[in-house]
Motif scaffolding. Structure first.
Motif, PDB file in Angstrom:
ATOM      1  N   LYS A 190      44.276  38.077  53.456  1.00 46.78           N
ATOM      2  CA  LYS A 190      42.822  38.028  53.293  1.00 46.78           C
ATOM      3  C   LYS A 190      42.170  37.197  54.384  1.00 46.78           C
ATOM      4  N   LEU A 191      42.862  36.139  54.804  1.00 45.69           N
ATOM      5  CA  LEU A 191      42.319  35.296  55.861  1.00 45.69           C
ATOM      6  C   LEU A 191      42.253  36.070  57.183  1.00 45.69           C
ATOM      7  N   GLN A 192      43.269  36.880  57.474  1.00 48.53           N
ATOM      8  CA  GLN A 192      43.222  37.710  58.678  1.00 48.53           C
ATOM      9  C   GLN A 192      42.075  38.711  58.621  1.00 48.53           C
ATOM     10  N   ASP A 193      41.875  39.314  57.455  1.00 46.15           N
ATOM     11  CA  ASP A 193      40.748  40.251  57.309  1.00 46.15           C
ATOM     12  C   ASP A 193      39.408  39.531  57.513  1.00 46.15           C
ATOM     13  N   SER A 197      36.570  40.391  60.416  1.00 49.98           N
ATOM     14  CA  SER A 197      35.177  40.712  60.107  1.00 49.98           C
ATOM     15  C   SER A 197      34.210  39.717  60.756  1.00 49.98           C
ATOM     16  N   ARG A 198      34.560  38.429  60.765  1.00 44.00           N
ATOM     17  CA  ARG A 198      33.675  37.427  61.366  1.00 44.00           C
ATOM     18  C   ARG A 198      33.576  37.606  62.879  1.00 44.00           C
ATOM     19  N   THR A 209      41.559  41.200  69.248  1.00 42.91           N
ATOM     20  CA  THR A 209      42.522  41.706  68.270  1.00 42.91           C
ATOM     21  C   THR A 209      43.125  40.543  67.509  1.00 42.91           C
ATOM     22  N   VAL A 210      43.466  40.794  66.253  1.00 42.23           N
ATOM     23  CA  VAL A 210      44.041  39.774  65.377  1.00 42.23           C
ATOM     24  C   VAL A 210      45.342  40.318  64.816  1.00 42.23           C
TER      25      VAL A 210
END
Length: 610
Positions: A190-193, A197-198, A209-210
Motif C-alpha cells: 500500500k505504501l508503494q501504491d 499516486s503522490r 518508476t517505483v
C-alpha cells in the motif's frame, strides 16, 4: 530439489526430520517411564481382583465415551455414510470438483513480500540533461517522498557516482536513483501504491518508476522479456513494440526497457577521402580533437608523499555543435575546419550495449503491482504472442516467471516422490497393495481445505504454500494409518475369540480413534495459528502461507478421513469378506446343496450394523 527451493527449504526439511525422530525416541522411551511413575493403578489383592478392576475401568470408560457429545454426533454420520456409500463417494467427487474449480482463482507468487522495508524510486530525464538540472528535479521528488507517512529515510544518487568499471554501466547525468527506507510496520504494498499516486499527482519531471528493492534470496520481483536481434535498429523497433504492448497489463505497476537509458554525445564521422586529400588520417584527427577538448596528461609530480597529476592546457568548453564544427585542424596546406573533412552531429546513444551469442539484446521489465505474479505472467505471455516482431528477432520471458515455473515444477516432482515413498512404506507395513491406496485418498482432499483457506485469507500460492502441501502428505496419512491399523486389529482373532466383521470393526475402530485423531489435528492447528496470523515477525512471508495451507488441509482431510476412508475400506474389504464367507459356506455339507441360501446368509452377515 535444487536452486531456490532447495536452498531455501533444505534446512527446514532437516529440522523437521530431526524433530520427528527425536519425538519418536521420546515417545518410545521417556513417555512410558513417566506413565509408569505417575499413572499407577491401585495395588490389587490378587490376579483375579486385578482383572476385575481392569475390566470395570474399561467398561466405565467405554460407557462414558459412548455418552459423550463427540460420539453422539459422529456415530450417526458414520452409520449413514456406511449405509449409503454411493452417495458418500459422489459427494466426495463433487468436493474434488469444487477444489479443481477453485484452483484458477488462486493468486500465485514466488515468495510474495519478503518483509523488506525499502523500495527503489528511479527518475529518468531526457538525454543530455545537465547534472544541475538532474539534481533540481531529484530535489522535487525527494520533497514529495519525505512528505509521505511511513517513509523514514531517503537516499538520493544523481548522475554517475561511480568510478572505474562501474562507471561504464552508469546511466549518466540524466538519471537519479532514490533508496527509500520505510517503517517496517507499514503495509509495504500500500505504501508503494501511495508513493506512485503522490508522485504522479506532483507531476515530477521525467519518468518516475517505483519498485521493490531487488536482491535477497536470489529472487526477482519482475517479469522480464529478453529480446535478441542481429542489429541495433531491429532491436530498438522490437523493444518499443514490446514495451507498448505491455503498457497497461492488468496487475502491473510499470513497464521499463533498458534501451531507455541513453546519453547525448557529439558524433564525428571522418570522410577518409577528404582527410587524405588534406594530408590527415583518422588517428590524427582523433588526437587533435582529444587535445583540444581535454587537457593533455603529462605524468605526475610527487610532493612529499602525495602524487599530483600534471596536465598541459585547460581544454575547451563548447556551447554548441557549430563550435565543434569550427575546430581548426593543422594540415600541410594550413588549418582547415573540422566540418570540411567530417560530419559532426549530436546523437543519443545507449549507455550500455548488451549482446548474447553474437546478437544484440535488450530487456523489457514488467513490475507487478500486487502479489499475483501468475496472472501478470499469463497476461504478458498473451500480449507478447500478439506482437509483430521484425524478421530474425526473438523474445523470451524470464525473470520471476521462469524462477516460479522452475520452483513449482521441482516441488511438484517432490510431491509425487513423497506420495510414492509413503505408498511403498505403507505397502510394507500393511502387506497389502489396496489398503495403502485407501489411505492415500486423504491426500487430494487435503488440497480442498488448503486452497479454500488460501482464498479466504488472500494468501497467494507460492513456494511456502507448496512446502506446506508437501508436509500435508505425511500429516494426513498418519491419521488414516492409525484408523486403518486399529480396524485391522479388530478383525484379527484375539485370545481365542474370533475377529469382528468388517462393519463391526469399522464402527469400533472409528469410534476409538475419533478422539486421538481430533486431538492430533487440533494440536497441530493451534500450534500453527500464531504463524497463520502473521505473528512471527519478519519471517511471516514464509511461515504464514505454510501455516495457512497446513491448517486448511488438515481440517478438510481430517473430516474426510473419518467419513470417506471407512466407506472405501468397507467397499474393498467387505467384498473380500463376502467372498470368503461364500467360499466357507459352500464348503459346508449342509449348505453346499443350497447355494442361494449361502449367498443370502453371507449377505446378512456382512450387512451394515443396526
Amino acid at each position: 530439489m535444487g536452486n531456490l527451493a532447495g536452498e531455501l527449504f533444505r534446512p527446514f526439511a532437516l529440522t523437521v526430520t530431526i524433530a520427528l525422530l527425536s519425538s519418536l525416541l521420546v515417545s518410545l522411551t521417556i513417555v512410558p517411564v513417566l506413565a509408569y511413575w505417575f499413572l499407577k493403578s491401585p495395588s490389587p489383592a490378587s490376579a483375579a481382583e486385578d482383572a476385575r478392576i481392569a475390566e470395570a475401568a474399561r467398561s466405565k470408560a467405554h460407557e462414558a465415551e459412548q455418552r459423550s457429545r463427540l460420539q453422539r454426533g459422529y456415530l450417526p454420520i458414520l452409520a449413514k455414510s456406511q449405509k449409503h456409500p454411493v452417495i458418500t463417494i459422489v459427494a466426495a467427487v463433487l468436493v474434488l470438483g469444487g477444489t479443481a474449480a477453485m484452483s484458477p482463482l488462486l493468486a500465485t507468487d514466488l515468495l510474495g513480500n519478503s518483509g523488506q522495508n525499502s523500495m527503489t524510486v528511479r527518475q529518468v530525464l531526457p538525454a543530455g540533461t545537465s547534472l544541475e538540472q538532474t539534481g533540481a528535479a531529484a530535489a522535487q521528488v525527494e520533497s514529495v517522498l519525505r512528505g509521505i507517512d511511513g517513509i523514514k529515510d531517503v537516499q538520493v544518487t544523481s548522475g554517475n557516482a561511480q568510478t572505474g568499471f562501474a562507471a561504464l554501466t552508469s546511466s549518466g547525468a540524466s538519471n537519479s536513483t532514490f533508496t527509500v527506507v520505510t517503517d517496517d510496520k507499514a503495509d509495504q504494498q500500500k505504501l508503494q501504491d501511495t508513493v506512485r499516486s503522490r508522485l504522479a499527482s506532483a507531476s515530477a519531471p521525467g519518468k518516475v518508476t517505483v519498485g521493490a528493492q531487488q536482491g535477497g534470496l536470489g529472487t526477482s520481483s519482475s517479469v522480464d522479456i529478453t529480446i535478441n536481434a542481429a542489429n541495433s535498429a531491429d532491436l530498438k523497433t522490437a523493444s518499443d513494440a514490446v514495451a507498448k504492448a505491455m503498457d497497461g497489463v492488468p496487475g502491473s505497476a510499470e513497464v521499463a526497457t533498458n534501451l531507455d537509458a541513453s546519453q547525448s554525445v557529439v558524433q564525428v564521422k571522418v570522410d577518409r577521402a577528404k582527410a587524405v586529400a588534406a594530408g590527415l588520417n583518422e588517428e590524427q584527427v582523433a588526437g587533435v580533437l582529444a587535445s583540444t577538448v581535454s587537457p593533455i596528461p603529462a605524468g605526475t609530480v610527487r610532493i612529499d608523499t602525495t602524487d599530483f597529476p600534471v596536465q598541459i592546457g585547460e581544454g575547451t568548453h563548447f556551447t554548441s555543435i557549430s563550435d565543434v564544427r569550427a575546430i581548426n585542424l593543422p594540415t600541410p596546406a594550413g588549418p582547415v575546419p573540422l566540418s570540411s573533412i567530417a560530419s559532426v552531429d549530436q546523437v543519443d546513444t545507449p549507455v550500455s550495449i548488451t549482446s548474447s551469442n553474437g546478437q544484440r539484446s535488450a530487456k523489457v521489465t514488467v513490475t507487478p503491482s500486487g502479489s499475483n505474479l501468475g496472472a501478470v505472467s499469463t497476461a504478458v505471455s498473451d500480449r507478447l504472442a500478439s506482437v509483430q516482431l521484425p524478421a530474425g528477432v526473438t523474445a523470451t520471458i524470464g525473470g520471476a516467471t521462469t524462477q516460479q515455473a522452475d520452483s513449482f515444477r521441482q516441488l511438484g516432482l517432490a510431491l509425487l516422490a513423497a506420495v510414492a515413498i509413503v505408498y511403498v512404506i505403507m505397502v510394507a507395513a500393511f502387506k497389502s497393495l489396496i489398503q495403502p491406496l485407501i489411505l492415500l485418498v486423504s491426500v487430494p482432499f487435503a488440497a480442498t481445505g488448503a486452497i479454500a483457506l488460501l482464498l479466504v485469507t488472500g494468501v497467494p500460492l507460492g513456494l511456502p504454500s507448496l512446502i506446506g502441501m508437501l508436509m500435508l502428505v505425511g500429516i494426513v496419512v498418519t491419521n488414516a494409518i492409525v484408523l486403518i491399523d486399529l480396524i485391522n486389529q479388530y478383525r484379527k482373532p484375539h485370545d481365542g475369540s474370533p475377529g469382528m466383521s468388517v462393519a463391526d470393526a469399522i464402527t469400533h475402530g472409528a469410534r476409538q480413534r475419533l478422539r486421538p485423531i481430533l486431538m492430533t489435528a487440533l494440536a497441530t492447528v493451534f500450534a500453527l495459528t500464531p504463524m497463520a496470523l502473521g505473528l512471527t515477525g519478519g519471517g511471516g512471508f514464509i511461515s504464514r502461507p505454510l501455516a495457512v495451507v497446513v491448517i486448511g488441509g488438515l481440517v478438510s482431510s481430517t473430516a474426510l478421513t473419518l467419513v470417506l476412508v471407512p466407506v472405501l475400506y468397507k467397499l474393498v474389504e467387505g467384498r473380500r469378506e463376502k467372498k470368503a464367507l461364500l467360499k466357507a459356506l459352500t464348503q459346508r455339507p449342509d449348505v453346499a446343496q443350497d447355494g442361494s441360501r449361502a449367498r443370502a446368509t453371507a449377505t446378512t452377515l456382512t450387512g451394515p450394523p443396526e
